[in-house]
Design a protein around this motif. Structure first.
Motif, PDB file in Angstrom:
ATOM      1  N   GLY A  73       0.810  -1.215   0.000  1.00 55.82           N
ATOM      2  CA  GLY A  73       0.000   0.000   0.000  1.00 55.82           C
ATOM      3  C   GLY A  73       0.839   1.258   0.000  1.00 55.82           C
ATOM      4  O   GLY A  73       0.519   2.233  -0.697  1.00 55.82           O
ATOM      5  N   LEU A  74       1.921   1.247   0.760  1.00 61.11           N
ATOM      6  CA  LEU A  74       2.814   2.402   0.763  1.00 61.11           C
ATOM      7  C   LEU A  74       3.400   2.637  -0.626  1.00 61.11           C
ATOM      8  O   LEU A  74       3.529   3.784  -1.070  1.00 61.11           O
ATOM      9  CB  LEU A  74       3.943   2.190   1.773  1.00 61.11           C
ATOM     10  CG  LEU A  74       3.541   2.237   3.250  1.00 61.11           C
ATOM     11  CD1 LEU A  74       4.728   1.860   4.136  1.00 61.11           C
ATOM     12  CD2 LEU A  74       3.025   3.619   3.629  1.00 61.11           C
ATOM     13  N   GLY A  75       3.729   1.548  -1.315  1.00 57.79           N
ATOM     14  CA  GLY A  75       4.249   1.682  -2.674  1.00 57.79           C
ATOM     15  C   GLY A  75       3.232   2.315  -3.612  1.00 57.79           C
ATOM     16  O   GLY A  75       3.577   3.169  -4.435  1.00 57.79           O
ATOM     17  N   ARG A  76       1.960   1.930  -3.471  1.00 57.65           N
ATOM     18  CA  ARG A  76       0.917   2.516  -4.315  1.00 57.65           C
ATOM     19  C   ARG A  76       0.707   3.987  -4.004  1.00 57.65           C
ATOM     20  O   ARG A  76       0.247   4.751  -4.858  1.00 57.65           O
ATOM     21  CB  ARG A  76      -0.386   1.743  -4.125  1.00 57.65           C
ATOM     22  CG  ARG A  76      -0.344   0.329  -4.686  1.00 57.65           C
ATOM     23  CD  ARG A  76      -1.656  -0.400  -4.474  1.00 57.65           C
ATOM     24  NE  ARG A  76      -1.619  -1.746  -5.027  1.00 57.65           N
ATOM     25  CZ  ARG A  76      -2.623  -2.613  -4.972  1.00 57.65           C
ATOM     26  NH1 ARG A  76      -3.753  -2.241  -4.375  1.00 57.65           N
ATOM     27  NH2 ARG A  76      -2.502  -3.819  -5.484  1.00 57.65           N
ATOM     28  N   LEU A  77       1.021   4.379  -2.777  1.00 58.54           N
ATOM     29  CA  LEU A  77       0.905   5.788  -2.396  1.00 58.54           C
ATOM     30  C   LEU A  77       2.137   6.595  -2.776  1.00 58.54           C
ATOM     31  O   LEU A  77       2.207   7.794  -2.505  1.00 58.54           O
ATOM     32  CB  LEU A  77       0.668   5.892  -0.882  1.00 58.54           C
ATOM     33  CG  LEU A  77      -0.685   5.384  -0.380  1.00 58.54           C
ATOM     34  CD1 LEU A  77      -0.705   5.377   1.148  1.00 58.54           C
ATOM     35  CD2 LEU A  77      -1.818   6.253  -0.913  1.00 58.54           C
ATOM     36  N   GLY A  78       3.112   5.934  -3.390  1.00 61.72           N
ATOM     37  CA  GLY A  78       4.315   6.630  -3.829  1.00 61.72           C
ATOM     38  C   GLY A  78       5.408   6.708  -2.785  1.00 61.72           C
ATOM     39  O   GLY A  78       6.377   7.455  -2.950  1.00 61.72           O
ATOM     40  N   VAL A  79       5.278   5.937  -1.705  1.00 63.28           N
ATOM     41  CA  VAL A  79       6.307   5.929  -0.662  1.00 63.28           C
ATOM     42  C   VAL A  79       7.375   4.915  -1.056  1.00 63.28           C
ATOM     43  O   VAL A  79       7.099   3.724  -1.203  1.00 63.28           O
ATOM     44  CB  VAL A  79       5.707   5.560   0.702  1.00 63.28           C
ATOM     45  CG1 VAL A  79       6.800   5.476   1.762  1.00 63.28           C
ATOM     46  CG2 VAL A  79       4.644   6.567   1.113  1.00 63.28           C
ATOM     47  N   ASP A  80       8.595   5.392  -1.227  1.00 66.22           N
ATOM     48  CA  ASP A  80       9.707   4.536  -1.633  1.00 66.22           C
ATOM     49  C   ASP A  80      10.318   3.906  -0.387  1.00 66.22           C
ATOM     50  O   ASP A  80      11.220   4.458   0.240  1.00 66.22           O
ATOM     51  CB  ASP A  80      10.745   5.350  -2.400  1.00 66.22           C
ATOM     52  CG  ASP A  80      11.861   4.479  -2.964  1.00 66.22           C
ATOM     53  OD1 ASP A  80      11.676   3.248  -3.004  1.00 66.22           O
ATOM     54  OD2 ASP A  80      12.914   5.025  -3.348  1.00 66.22           O
ATOM     55  N   LEU A  81       9.805   2.752  -0.001  1.00 69.44           N
ATOM     56  CA  LEU A  81      10.288   2.068   1.192  1.00 69.44           C
ATOM     57  C   LEU A  81      11.524   1.246   0.837  1.00 69.44           C
ATOM     58  O   LEU A  81      11.452   0.342   0.002  1.00 69.44           O
ATOM     59  CB  LEU A  81       9.187   1.156   1.742  1.00 69.44           C
ATOM     60  CG  LEU A  81       9.423   0.515   3.100  1.00 69.44           C
ATOM     61  CD1 LEU A  81       9.486   1.585   4.190  1.00 69.44           C
ATOM     62  CD2 LEU A  81       8.336  -0.499   3.410  1.00 69.44           C
ATOM     63  N   PRO A  82      12.674   1.547   1.451  1.00 65.09           N
ATOM     64  CA  PRO A  82      13.885   0.761   1.150  1.00 65.09           C
ATOM     65  C   PRO A  82      13.664  -0.721   1.430  1.00 65.09           C
ATOM     66  O   PRO A  82      12.949  -1.091   2.368  1.00 65.09           O
ATOM     67  CB  PRO A  82      14.937   1.357   2.101  1.00 65.09           C
ATOM     68  CG  PRO A  82      14.438   2.734   2.407  1.00 65.09           C
ATOM     69  CD  PRO A  82      12.942   2.625   2.410  1.00 65.09           C
ATOM     70  N   THR A  83      14.289  -1.552   0.619  1.00 64.12           N
ATOM     71  CA  THR A  83      14.119  -2.997   0.770  1.00 64.12           C
ATOM     72  C   THR A  83      14.519  -3.457   2.169  1.00 64.12           C
ATOM     73  O   THR A  83      13.852  -4.322   2.765  1.00 64.12           O
ATOM     74  CB  THR A  83      14.961  -3.736  -0.284  1.00 64.12           C
ATOM     75  OG1 THR A  83      14.550  -3.317  -1.592  1.00 64.12           O
ATOM     76  CG2 THR A  83      14.779  -5.246  -0.163  1.00 64.12           C
ATOM     77  N   GLU A  84      15.567  -2.881   2.712  1.00 67.52           N
ATOM     78  CA  GLU A  84      16.012  -3.270   4.051  1.00 67.52           C
ATOM     79  C   GLU A  84      14.929  -2.976   5.094  1.00 67.52           C
ATOM     80  O   GLU A  84      14.669  -3.794   5.997  1.00 67.52           O
ATOM     81  CB  GLU A  84      17.296  -2.525   4.402  1.00 67.52           C
ATOM     82  CG  GLU A  84      17.872  -2.900   5.766  1.00 67.52           C
ATOM     83  CD  GLU A  84      19.160  -2.171   6.057  1.00 67.52           C
ATOM     84  OE1 GLU A  84      19.693  -2.331   7.178  1.00 67.52           O
ATOM     85  OE2 GLU A  84      19.652  -1.437   5.164  1.00 67.52           O
ATOM     86  N   ASP A  85      14.294  -1.823   4.977  1.00 65.44           N
ATOM     87  CA  ASP A  85      13.230  -1.465   5.918  1.00 65.44           C
ATOM     88  C   ASP A  85      12.008  -2.361   5.722  1.00 65.44           C
ATOM     89  O   ASP A  85      11.366  -2.787   6.693  1.00 65.44           O
ATOM     90  CB  ASP A  85      12.828  -0.003   5.738  1.00 65.44           C
ATOM     91  CG  ASP A  85      13.917   0.953   6.174  1.00 65.44           C
ATOM     92  OD1 ASP A  85      14.867   0.508   6.854  1.00 65.44           O
ATOM     93  OD2 ASP A  85      13.819   2.144   5.834  1.00 65.44           O
ATOM     94  N   ARG A  86      11.677  -2.635   4.476  1.00 67.66           N
ATOM     95  CA  ARG A  86      10.536  -3.509   4.184  1.00 67.66           C
ATOM     96  C   ARG A  86      10.761  -4.894   4.784  1.00 67.66           C
ATOM     97  O   ARG A  86       9.863  -5.472   5.409  1.00 67.66           O
ATOM     98  CB  ARG A  86      10.341  -3.619   2.679  1.00 67.66           C
ATOM     99  CG  ARG A  86       9.148  -4.455   2.251  1.00 67.66           C
ATOM    100  CD  ARG A  86       9.323  -4.965   0.843  1.00 67.66           C
ATOM    101  NE  ARG A  86      10.423  -5.928   0.745  1.00 67.66           N
ATOM    102  CZ  ARG A  86      10.827  -6.474  -0.396  1.00 67.66           C
ATOM    103  NH1 ARG A  86      10.257  -6.123  -1.537  1.00 67.66           N
ATOM    104  NH2 ARG A  86      11.824  -7.349  -0.403  1.00 67.66           N
ATOM    105  N   ASP A  87      11.971  -5.430   4.606  1.00 77.08           N
ATOM    106  CA  ASP A  87      12.266  -6.764   5.119  1.00 77.08           C
ATOM    107  C   ASP A  87      12.283  -6.782   6.647  1.00 77.08           C
ATOM    108  O   ASP A  87      11.879  -7.769   7.270  1.00 77.08           O
ATOM    109  CB  ASP A  87      13.607  -7.257   4.562  1.00 77.08           C
ATOM    110  CG  ASP A  87      13.549  -7.532   3.065  1.00 77.08           C
ATOM    111  OD1 ASP A  87      12.431  -7.623   2.522  1.00 77.08           O
ATOM    112  OD2 ASP A  87      14.618  -7.640   2.440  1.00 77.08           O
ATOM    113  N   ALA A  88      12.768  -5.689   7.260  1.00 78.58           N
ATOM    114  CA  ALA A  88      12.768  -5.605   8.723  1.00 78.58           C
ATOM    115  C   ALA A  88      11.331  -5.563   9.248  1.00 78.58           C
ATOM    116  O   ALA A  88      11.001  -6.213  10.248  1.00 78.58           O
ATOM    117  CB  ALA A  88      13.544  -4.369   9.178  1.00 78.58           C
ATOM    118  N   PHE A  89      10.484  -4.809   8.571  1.00 83.31           N
ATOM    119  CA  PHE A  89       9.075  -4.731   8.947  1.00 83.31           C
ATOM    120  C   PHE A  89       8.424  -6.099   8.815  1.00 83.31           C
ATOM    121  O   PHE A  89       7.666  -6.532   9.702  1.00 83.31           O
ATOM    122  CB  PHE A  89       8.373  -3.706   8.051  1.00 83.31           C
ATOM    123  CG  PHE A  89       6.914  -3.518   8.344  1.00 83.31           C
ATOM    124  CD1 PHE A  89       6.499  -2.713   9.391  1.00 83.31           C
ATOM    125  CD2 PHE A  89       5.949  -4.126   7.557  1.00 83.31           C
ATOM    126  CE1 PHE A  89       5.140  -2.528   9.665  1.00 83.31           C
ATOM    127  CE2 PHE A  89       4.597  -3.948   7.814  1.00 83.31           C
ATOM    128  CZ  PHE A  89       4.203  -3.148   8.872  1.00 83.31           C
TER     129      PHE A  89
END
Length: 207
Positions: A73-89
């Motif tokens: 959902g963050l990606g669809r909103l245009g939020v560029d979440l780093p892969t490292e942060d995504r994987d940690a989440f």
């Protein structure tokens, strides 16, 4: 509200440590699931062809709705979440899944595997229903009522829109365009309650 408080507890600093509030919240939810599984499965109107209430597939699909759907959902909103942060989440929610009793085979180690599992569960389970429509409407109504950016502050209404020809919509303080040409004055009214329900912790052996 209880789910919102659960998310806050889990994602808080130290939330999943031995004495963390997130760990205790997850234990309470596991106990709640066991209670629902026991009582709902014994009701006369429960069709046994549906399987066990709050079963492993239900738990896995719900878990992925946090660990997979939110980053998507963050990606669809245009939020560029780093892969490292995504994987940690994703890992945080994998730990939560372990506490909730999700089987290891349905608690994948990587985001990509989790996304594949979520899509598979969705293809198998998702369909329209009157109950689903009513629930979705209730959730959307709640969001419109309390979340910032979706409701005007009634105590300080915006001025009348400027309808003069050639006037362009102005950006509000959040960067969103407001078609009435006035900054949106909004306030957050979501208050996470401090009360704790289902106070009995769920330790080893909970089903």
């Amino acid at each position: 509200m209880e789910t919102s408080q659960f998310v806050v507890d889990v994602l808080d600093d130290g939330g999943l440590e031995p004495q963390g509030r997130g760990l205790r919240s997850a234990q309470k939810i596991r106990l709640l699931h066991a209670t629902m599984r026991y009582h709902v499965g014994r009701q006369d109107d429960w069709n046994r062809a549906w399987g066990l209430p709050v079963n492993q597939e239900d738990l896995a699909g719900t878990l992925m709705s946090f660990s997979v759907v939110i980053p998507r959902g963050l990606g669809r909103l245009g939020v560029d979440l780093p892969t490292e942060d995504r994987d940690a989440f994703f890992h945080v929610w994998r730990v939560v899944g372990h506490v909730l009793g999700v089987d290891d085979q349905l608690n994948p180690p990587s985001f990509d595997d989790g996304a594949e599992l979520f899509d598979a569960v969705l293809r198998r389970q998702q369909k329209s229903s009157d109950a689903g429509i009513a629930l979705t409407k209730a959730v959307l109504d709640f969001i419109r009522e309390v979340l910032p950016g979706l409701r005007r502050n009634r105590a300080h209404p915006d001025p009348a829109p400027d309808r003069r020809p050639g006037r362009r919509p102005r950006q509000g303080p959040t960067g969103r365009l407001h078609q009435d040409g006035a900054p949106g004055r909004v306030r957050a009214e979501l208050r996470l309650r401090e009360d704790r329900r289902y106070n009995a912790p769920c330790g080893e052996g909970c089903e």
